[in-house]
Write a protein that holds these residues in place. Structure first.
Motif, short mmCIF file in Angstrom:
data_model
loop_
_atom_site.label_atom_id
_atom_site.label_comp_id
_atom_site.label_asym_id
_atom_site.label_seq_id
_atom_site.Cartn_x
_atom_site.Cartn_y
_atom_site.Cartn_z
N ALA A 220 0.82 -1.21 0.00
CA ALA A 220 0.00 0.00 0.00
C ALA A 220 0.86 1.26 0.00
O ALA A 220 0.51 2.25 -0.65
N ALA A 221 1.99 1.25 0.71
CA ALA A 221 2.81 2.44 0.86
C ALA A 221 3.72 2.70 -0.33
O ALA A 221 4.12 3.84 -0.57
N THR A 222 4.06 1.66 -1.08
CA THR A 222 5.02 1.82 -2.18
C THR A 222 4.45 1.55 -3.56
O THR A 222 5.04 1.95 -4.56
N GLY A 223 3.31 0.83 -3.62
CA GLY A 223 2.77 0.44 -4.92
C GLY A 223 3.38 -0.83 -5.47
O GLY A 223 3.05 -1.24 -6.59
N HIS A 224 4.26 -1.49 -4.69
CA HIS A 224 4.93 -2.71 -5.14
C HIS A 224 4.96 -3.73 -4.01
O HIS A 224 4.87 -3.40 -2.83
N GLN A 225 5.14 -5.00 -4.40
CA GLN A 225 5.42 -6.03 -3.43
C GLN A 225 6.87 -5.88 -2.93
O GLN A 225 7.70 -5.27 -3.62
N PRO A 226 7.21 -6.42 -1.76
CA PRO A 226 8.59 -6.35 -1.31
C PRO A 226 9.58 -7.00 -2.28
O PRO A 226 10.73 -6.58 -2.37
N PHE A 227 9.11 -8.03 -3.01
CA PHE A 227 9.95 -8.70 -4.00
C PHE A 227 9.22 -8.69 -5.34
O PHE A 227 8.00 -8.65 -5.38
N PRO A 228 9.96 -8.72 -6.45
CA PRO A 228 9.34 -8.57 -7.77
C PRO A 228 8.19 -9.55 -8.00
O PRO A 228 8.29 -10.74 -7.72
N GLU A 229 7.10 -9.01 -8.53
CA GLU A 229 5.90 -9.82 -8.74
C GLU A 229 6.10 -10.94 -9.74
O GLU A 229 5.48 -11.98 -9.64
N GLY A 230 6.98 -10.74 -10.72
CA GLY A 230 7.10 -11.71 -11.80
C GLY A 230 8.11 -12.81 -11.58
O GLY A 230 8.34 -13.62 -12.49
N LEU A 231 8.75 -12.88 -10.40
CA LEU A 231 9.75 -13.92 -10.19
C LEU A 231 9.12 -15.31 -10.22
O LEU A 231 8.05 -15.51 -9.67
N MET A 238 13.62 -18.09 -2.66
CA MET A 238 14.98 -17.76 -2.23
C MET A 238 15.09 -16.30 -1.81
O MET A 238 15.78 -15.96 -0.85
N ALA A 239 14.38 -15.41 -2.52
CA ALA A 239 14.42 -14.00 -2.16
C ALA A 239 13.79 -13.78 -0.78
O ALA A 239 14.30 -12.99 0.02
N ILE A 240 12.70 -14.47 -0.50
CA ILE A 240 12.04 -14.31 0.81
C ILE A 240 12.99 -14.70 1.93
O ILE A 240 13.03 -14.06 2.99
N ILE A 241 13.81 -15.73 1.71
CA ILE A 241 14.73 -16.20 2.75
C ILE A 241 15.99 -15.35 2.82
O ILE A 241 16.46 -14.99 3.91
N GLU A 242 16.55 -14.98 1.68
CA GLU A 242 17.90 -14.41 1.66
C GLU A 242 17.98 -12.93 1.30
O GLU A 242 18.96 -12.28 1.64
N ALA A 243 17.00 -12.40 0.57
CA ALA A 243 17.10 -11.02 0.10
C ALA A 243 16.42 -10.05 1.06
O ALA A 243 15.41 -10.38 1.68
N ARG A 244 16.97 -8.87 1.17
CA ARG A 244 16.42 -7.84 2.03
C ARG A 244 15.65 -6.85 1.16
O ARG A 244 16.24 -6.19 0.30
N PRO A 245 14.33 -6.71 1.37
CA PRO A 245 13.58 -5.75 0.55
C PRO A 245 14.02 -4.32 0.85
O PRO A 245 14.39 -3.99 1.98
N MET A 246 14.00 -3.49 -0.15
CA MET A 246 14.37 -2.09 0.03
C MET A 246 13.37 -1.43 0.98
O MET A 246 12.15 -1.67 0.89
N ALA A 247 13.83 -0.63 1.89
CA ALA A 247 12.95 0.06 2.84
C ALA A 247 11.91 0.89 2.09
O ALA A 247 12.23 1.51 1.06
N PRO A 248 10.66 0.91 2.56
CA PRO A 248 9.61 1.66 1.85
C PRO A 248 9.98 3.11 1.55
O PRO A 248 9.66 3.62 0.48
N VAL A 249 10.67 3.79 2.49
CA VAL A 249 11.01 5.19 2.27
C VAL A 249 12.00 5.36 1.12
O VAL A 249 12.07 6.43 0.50
N LEU A 250 12.77 4.31 0.80
CA LEU A 250 13.69 4.37 -0.32
C LEU A 250 13.00 4.07 -1.65
O LEU A 250 13.50 4.44 -2.71
N VAL A 251 11.87 3.39 -1.59
CA VAL A 251 11.08 3.12 -2.80
C VAL A 251 10.18 4.32 -3.11
O VAL A 251 10.14 4.81 -4.23
N ASN A 252 9.47 4.78 -2.10
CA ASN A 252 8.58 5.92 -2.22
C ASN A 252 9.03 6.97 -1.21
O ASN A 252 8.73 6.88 -0.02
N PRO A 253 9.80 7.98 -1.63
CA PRO A 253 10.34 8.96 -0.68
C PRO A 253 9.29 9.72 0.10
O PRO A 253 9.62 10.41 1.08
N ARG A 254 8.02 9.60 -0.28
CA ARG A 254 6.95 10.29 0.43
C ARG A 254 6.61 9.60 1.76
O ARG A 254 5.97 10.19 2.62
N VAL A 255 7.02 8.33 1.92
CA VAL A 255 6.67 7.56 3.12
C VAL A 255 7.36 8.17 4.34
O VAL A 255 8.59 8.35 4.33
#
Length: 466
Positions: A220-231, A238-255
Motif C-alpha cells: 500500500a505504501a510503495t505500490g509494489h510487493q517487497p519482492f518482484p511480482e514476476g519472479l 529464495m528472495a524471501i529467505i535471503e534477500a532484504r527488501p528495500m525500505a519503503p522510504v527508499l522506494v517511495n520517498p513520500r513515506v
C-alpha cells in the motif's frame, strides 16, 4: 440447460434472498449482492461455492458464526444451497461492504499515510484479538482488507483457510493454501525441509499473520510487493529467505520514516526482531501515526496532470507510481534445493542474483490447488432454497492460469476471474472450444495474456508431488 453458481440472473430467489447483481467470480465461487425478501431494502453479499461440499466455505461459516465475530470482520447472516436445497452448492450470506481493497484504496487520491497507519493499527488490533481466541487468518493480503466507504474503517474478509483448534487440514501439502508473496521466511524454510520429512505440516503462528500484514502495508505504501511480482516461484522463495527488501522510504520517498521503520521491522528475517503481538504492532503504528511531520497528511502517491484527450477537455490527474524496488541480498544467494530435474532447474547462484537484480518478469509457477472433496452434504447445511429451473450440481476443477496470464483483479464487464486469473468468455460453448482455450462448466474460456500484480492463493504443497 445446466446452471452453475456464476449463472444466477437478477431476480433469482435463493432461500429468503433475491439476487440483485453479480459482484464477482473467483476460484472458489461466485459472489452476488442480494436483497432480504423478509426485510426489503436490506442488502447483503451471497457467496456461492462451486461445490456441494466445500471445506473452505464451511470453515468460513464456522468462524464467522463463532470465534471470528468482531466489528472489523465481515458479519454472517445465514446460509443456503443452490439450486437444490440439499445437494446444491453451499452458499452463505454476509455483510455487503461497499469499499475498496487496501492497495486500491491507497492508490486513490486523498488517501494519506496517517490514515494508512491508522487502518493498519486497527487491523493489527483485530488480528491480536482473534489470535487470543485461537483464530488465525492464514491468507491475509490487500484484497482481504476492505476499507469501508462509509467510515474508512477496515473490514477483514475471507476466512476460508482460517484456522482454529480442531480444524481439519485443507491441503495435502506441508503448508496451508497460501500466497507466496505473503509467506514468512520460516514458512519457506519449512517447505524446503519438508521434502526430507513427508507428511509434516507447518504450524502457522500469529506472527505469520502479522508478517503478511507487513507485506500488505509495504504494497500500500510503495505500490509494489517487497519482492518482484514476476519472479518464478523458486527465485521468489529464495528472495524471501535471503534477500532484504528495500525500505519503503527508499522506494517511495513520500513515506514517513517512522512508518517505513515499522514495516521494515515487520518484515525482518528473524521472528524475534518482529513485533510479538497484534497489540504491540497496534501500539507501534498508532504511536507513529501521531507524528506531526507534514508527510503524514500527504497523499500516499504523487499525482500529475495529463493533457485532455480532446481539445477543450479538462486535464486529468494520473498517479505516479515509484520505480520498482530492487532487493539486496543479505548473503550470497544460495543454490536451489536439489529436487527432480523435471520439476526444478539447477540455477547457478550467479544467475539467480542476476535474475533478481534485473527483475525478470516471468510468470510465477503455479501449484495446483487441492481437488475438492465431493461428500454427502451435512444435515446442518441443508436449507429451503426456491430456484427455478433446478439443475444438477457439477464438480469440475477450474482451469489453472498459463504463463504470462493476467492476474486478478480483472476488468469488470469484460473479463471473468477463475483460479485467480483473468479470462474472456467466448460465444462458443464446449465441447467445441477452439484451440488454446479451456472448457469449464459448459463454456469456453480464453486466457488474457497480460501480466498483472498479485498472485492468488495456491496450495503450498511440495511442487514435485503435484
Amino acid at each position: 440447460m445446466r446452471q452453475y453458481p456464476e449463472d444466477l440472473a437478477p431476480g433469482t430467489r435463493v432461500g429468503r434472498w433475491r439476487v440483485v447483481e453479480p459482484l464477482g467470480v473467483g476460484g472458489q465461487g461466485a459472489v452476488y449482492r442480494v436483497e432480504d425478501l423478509e426485510h426489503p431494502g436490506n442488502f447483503y453479499a451471497l457467496k456461492l461455492a462451486w461445490y456441494a461440499s466445500d471445506g473452505r466455505a464451511e470453515r468460513e461459516v464456522e468462524l464467522m458464526m463463532t470465534r471470528a465475530v468482531h466489528p472489523h470482520v465481515v458479519g454472517f447472516h445465514g446460509w443456503a444451497r443452490w439450486p437444490h436445497p440439499r445437494e446444491g452448492c453451499l452458499g452463505f450470506v454476509m455483510d455487503w461492504v461497499p469499499g475498496l481493497a487496501l492497495d486500491v484504496w491507497a492508490e486513490r487520491e486523498g488517501s494519506t499515510f496517517r490514515r494508512l497507519a491508522e487502518v493498519g493499527a486497527t487491523v493489527a488490533d483485530t488480528l491480536g484479538e482473534l489470535h487470543e481466541r485461537g483464530v488465525l487468518h492464514r491468507d491475509l493480503k490487500p484484497e482481504h482488507i476492505l476499507v469501508r466507504e462509509s467510515d474508512g474503517q477496515p473490514v477483514l474478509l475471507d476466512f476460508g483457510v482460517g484456522w482454529y483448534e480442531g480444524a481439519a487440514p485443507l491441503t495435502t501439502g506441508p503448508l496451508p493454501p497460501a500466497t507466496l508473496h505473503q509467506l514468512t521466511p520460516g514458512a519457506v524454510r519449512f517447505l524446503w525441509k519438508s521434502r526430507e520429512h513427508p507428511g509434516v505440516r507447518y504450524a502457522f503462528q500469529p506472527g505469520d499473520d502479522l508478517y503478511a500484514l507487513g507485506v500488505c502495508l509495504y504494497r500500500a505504501a510503495t505500490g509494489h510487493q517487497p519482492f518482484p511480482e514476476g519472479l518464478p516461484a523458486d527465485l521468489l522463495q529464495m528472495a524471501i529467505i535471503e534477500a532484504r527488501p528495500m525500505a519503503p522510504v527508499l522506494v517511495n520517498p513520500r513515506v514517513p520514516r517512522a512508518l517505513s521503520d515499522v514495516i521494515v521491522r515487520l518484515l525482518s528475517k528473524d521472528p524475534a526482531k518482529r513485533y510479538p503481538s497484534g497489540a504491540a504492532l497496534h501500539e507501534a503504528l498508532s504511536s507513529a501515526a501521531r507524528g506531526e511531520e507534514p508527510a503524514w497528511d500527504a497523499s500516499i502517491f504523487d499525482w500529475e496532470e495529463v493533457p485532455p484527450a480532446q481539445e477543450g477537455g479538462s486535464p486529468e490527474r494520473r498517479l505516479v507510481r515509484p520505480p520498482r524496488p530492487k532487493p539486496s541480498w543479505s548473503a550470497p544467494p544460495p543454490p536451489p534445493v536439489p529436487v527432480r530435474v523435471e520439476q526444478r532447474s539447477r540455477w547457478p547462484s550467479g544467475l539467480v542474483l542476476a535474475a533478481v537484480v534485473l527483475l525478470a518478469l516471468v510468470s510465477m509457477v503455479r501449484v495446483s490447488p487441492e481437488a475438492p472433496s465431493v461428500q454427502a452434504p451435512d444435515e446442518k447445511w441443508a436449507t429451503d432454497v426456491r430456484v427455478d429451473p433446478p439443475g444438477p450440481a457439477r464438480y469440475e476443477q477450474a482451469p489453472l492460469p498459463v504463463r504470462n496470464q493476467k492476474q486478478a483483479p480483472c476488468t469488470e464487464g469484460v473479463e471473468v476471474e477463475l483460479s485467480g486469473a483473468c479470462w474472456r468468455t467466448l460465444e462458443q460453448r464446449s465441447p467445441t472450444c477452439p484451440r488454446l482455450t479451456f472448457a469449464y462448466k459448459g463454456r469456453c474460456f480464453l486466457p488474457v495474456l497480460k501480466e498483472q500484480r498479485a498472485p492468488t492463493s495456491v496450495d503450498g504443497g511440495v511442487p514435485e508431488e503435484r
